[in-house]
Enzyme design. Structure first.
Site, PDB file in Angstrom:
ATOM      1  N   ASP A   1      33.395  35.113   4.216  1.00  0.00           N
ATOM      2  CA  ASP A   1      33.625  35.601   5.574  1.00  0.00           C
ATOM      3  C   ASP A   1      35.134  35.573   5.809  1.00  0.00           C
ATOM      4  O   ASP A   1      35.889  34.989   5.017  1.00  0.00           O
ATOM      5  CB  ASP A   1      32.903  34.709   6.589  1.00  0.00           C
ATOM      6  CG  ASP A   1      33.112  35.157   8.038  1.00  0.00           C
ATOM      7  OD1 ASP A   1      33.246  36.370   8.268  1.00  0.00           O
ATOM      8  OD2 ASP A   1      33.147  34.291   8.940  1.00  0.00           O
ATOM      9  N   SER A   2      35.558  36.171   6.917  1.00  0.00           N
ATOM     10  CA  SER A   2      36.978  36.124   7.254  1.00  0.00           C
ATOM     11  C   SER A   2      37.431  34.702   7.533  1.00  0.00           C
ATOM     12  O   SER A   2      38.616  34.388   7.397  1.00  0.00           O
ATOM     13  CB  SER A   2      37.250  36.992   8.492  1.00  0.00           C
ATOM     14  OG  SER A   2      36.560  36.483   9.612  1.00  0.00           O
TER      15      SER A   2
ATOM     16  N   GLU B   1      36.949  29.151  15.110  1.00  0.00           N
ATOM     17  CA  GLU B   1      37.912  28.847  14.045  1.00  0.00           C
ATOM     18  C   GLU B   1      38.703  27.579  14.353  1.00  0.00           C
ATOM     19  O   GLU B   1      39.134  26.871  13.442  1.00  0.00           O
ATOM     20  CB  GLU B   1      38.865  30.023  13.844  1.00  0.00           C
ATOM     21  CG  GLU B   1      38.237  31.214  13.156  1.00  0.00           C
ATOM     22  CD  GLU B   1      37.828  30.928  11.717  1.00  0.00           C
ATOM     23  OE1 GLU B   1      38.625  30.313  10.976  1.00  0.00           O
ATOM     24  OE2 GLU B   1      36.710  31.300  11.334  1.00  0.00           O
TER      25      GLU B   1
ATOM     26  N   HIS C   1      30.178  33.937  13.482  1.00  0.00           N
ATOM     27  CA  HIS C   1      30.770  32.798  14.182  1.00  0.00           C
ATOM     28  C   HIS C   1      29.907  32.341  15.360  1.00  0.00           C
ATOM     29  O   HIS C   1      29.900  31.161  15.712  1.00  0.00           O
ATOM     30  CB  HIS C   1      32.160  33.165  14.711  1.00  0.00           C
ATOM     31  CG  HIS C   1      33.226  33.229  13.673  1.00  0.00           C
ATOM     32  ND1 HIS C   1      33.348  34.302  12.815  1.00  0.00           N
ATOM     33  CD2 HIS C   1      34.231  32.374  13.347  1.00  0.00           C
ATOM     34  CE1 HIS C   1      34.388  34.097  12.009  1.00  0.00           C
ATOM     35  NE2 HIS C   1      34.933  32.946  12.315  1.00  0.00           N
TER      36      HIS C   1
ATOM     37  N   CYS D   1      29.504  38.342   7.041  1.00  0.00           N
ATOM     38  CA  CYS D   1      30.381  38.845   8.097  1.00  0.00           C
ATOM     39  C   CYS D   1      29.908  40.241   8.472  1.00  0.00           C
ATOM     40  O   CYS D   1      29.817  41.114   7.600  1.00  0.00           O
ATOM     41  CB  CYS D   1      31.826  38.889   7.589  1.00  0.00           C
ATOM     42  SG  CYS D   1      33.001  39.689   8.691  1.00  0.00           S
TER      43      CYS D   1
ATOM     44  N   CYS E   1      27.915  38.394  15.351  1.00  0.00           N
ATOM     45  CA  CYS E   1      29.041  37.877  14.552  1.00  0.00           C
ATOM     46  C   CYS E   1      28.602  36.530  14.021  1.00  0.00           C
ATOM     47  O   CYS E   1      28.007  35.730  14.760  1.00  0.00           O
ATOM     48  CB  CYS E   1      30.288  37.746  15.431  1.00  0.00           C
ATOM     49  SG  CYS E   1      31.675  36.885  14.634  1.00  0.00           S
TER      50      CYS E   1
END
Length: 256
Positions: free
Chosen positions: A6-7, A147, A181, A69, A179
């Protein structure tokens, strides 16, 4: 071994589902933290990062690559499937189950602009929306909170309230976490919406697909390794908050 990327740290929500379903598989997770978030980046850049990471994971021994992602899946899933010599499993927002769970016919997709603006999402809406009203909400700041490991602070709480209140006022009763996240904010979202709306997370469905794809691959010993393209010392702090405890983390160089 199964490679997951993932990012940043969002894909850990998918990693956890994969680990729960396949406890005997070795897992390698890559957080492309040096380039997080992917959402606002140009399409060609996301494609380049995804392909470079996919190749890196294969070089490490991955027999399956999981794009954990939604933005990277939208941008690069077809590319990775054409270029990599192993199966590739991607993500898409759970619009179909969200519509099935809705009583009002009004559903909302919380995601990044990269996901919502992609052709893959447009196709998803065309295929499954039917007579339902699909509201889309870009929530890029929520990625930043996760994050940073902030899952319940006053700022993230205020941000989530700001996104949810207008949707609930419009009669939305089914929310898609579009998403990876956002599942880490699910307890907060559930607290704020109460029984007013169903919350749809596709992580378990992705894990089930990974299990089907990986059925013929060699099993490991359940080892879990995490790497980041960012600063491991900085990323490790947030990773421990998001995961619920520390995980071994090292630096990886992945160049296009």
């Amino acid at each position: 071994m199964i490679g997951v990327f993932d990012s940043g740290l969002g894909g850990l929500s998918v990693l956890r589902s994969v680990r729960d379903m396949l406890p005997g598989q070795d897992l390698l997770y890559l957080a492309d933290s040096a380039y997080c978030p992917y959402g606002p980046r140009p399409l060609v850049e996301v494609q380049g990062r995804a392909l470079a990471i996919g190749r890196w994971l294969v070089a490490q021994g991955a027999a399956v690559v999981v794009i954990a992602c939604n933005t990277a899946t939208s941008a690069a899933a077809d590319l990775l499937r054409a270029e990599l010599p192993v199966p590739v499993v991607g993500m898409e927002p759970g619009l179909k189950p969200a519509i099935a769970a809705s009583r009002s016919g009004r559903v909302a997709v919380l995601a990044t602009s990269g996901t919502l603006g992609g052709e893959r999402f447009a196709s998803l809406v065309d295929r499954f929306a039917g007579g339902a009203q699909v509201l889309t909400v870009a929530c890029p700041d929520l990625v930043g909170y996760v994050e940073a490991g902030d899952l319940d602070g006053p700022e993230v709480r205020a941000a989530v309230v700001g996104y949810l209140a207008p949707l609930l006022a419009e009669g939305v009763d089914s929310l898609v976490l579009g998403c990876t996240h956002f599942p880490f904010l699910r307890p907060l979202i559930a607290e704020l919406v109460g029984p007013a709306a169903a919350i749809i997370d596709t992580g378990p469905a992705v894990a089930a697909q990974v299990a089907r794809v990986a059925a013929g691959s060699a099993r490991g010993v359940g080892a879990l390794r995490c790497v980041t393209t960012g600063d491991p010392a900085e990323v490790a702090v947030s990773l421990a908050r998001v995961w619920g405890g520390p995980l071994p983390l090292s630096w990886a160089s992945v160049e296009i």
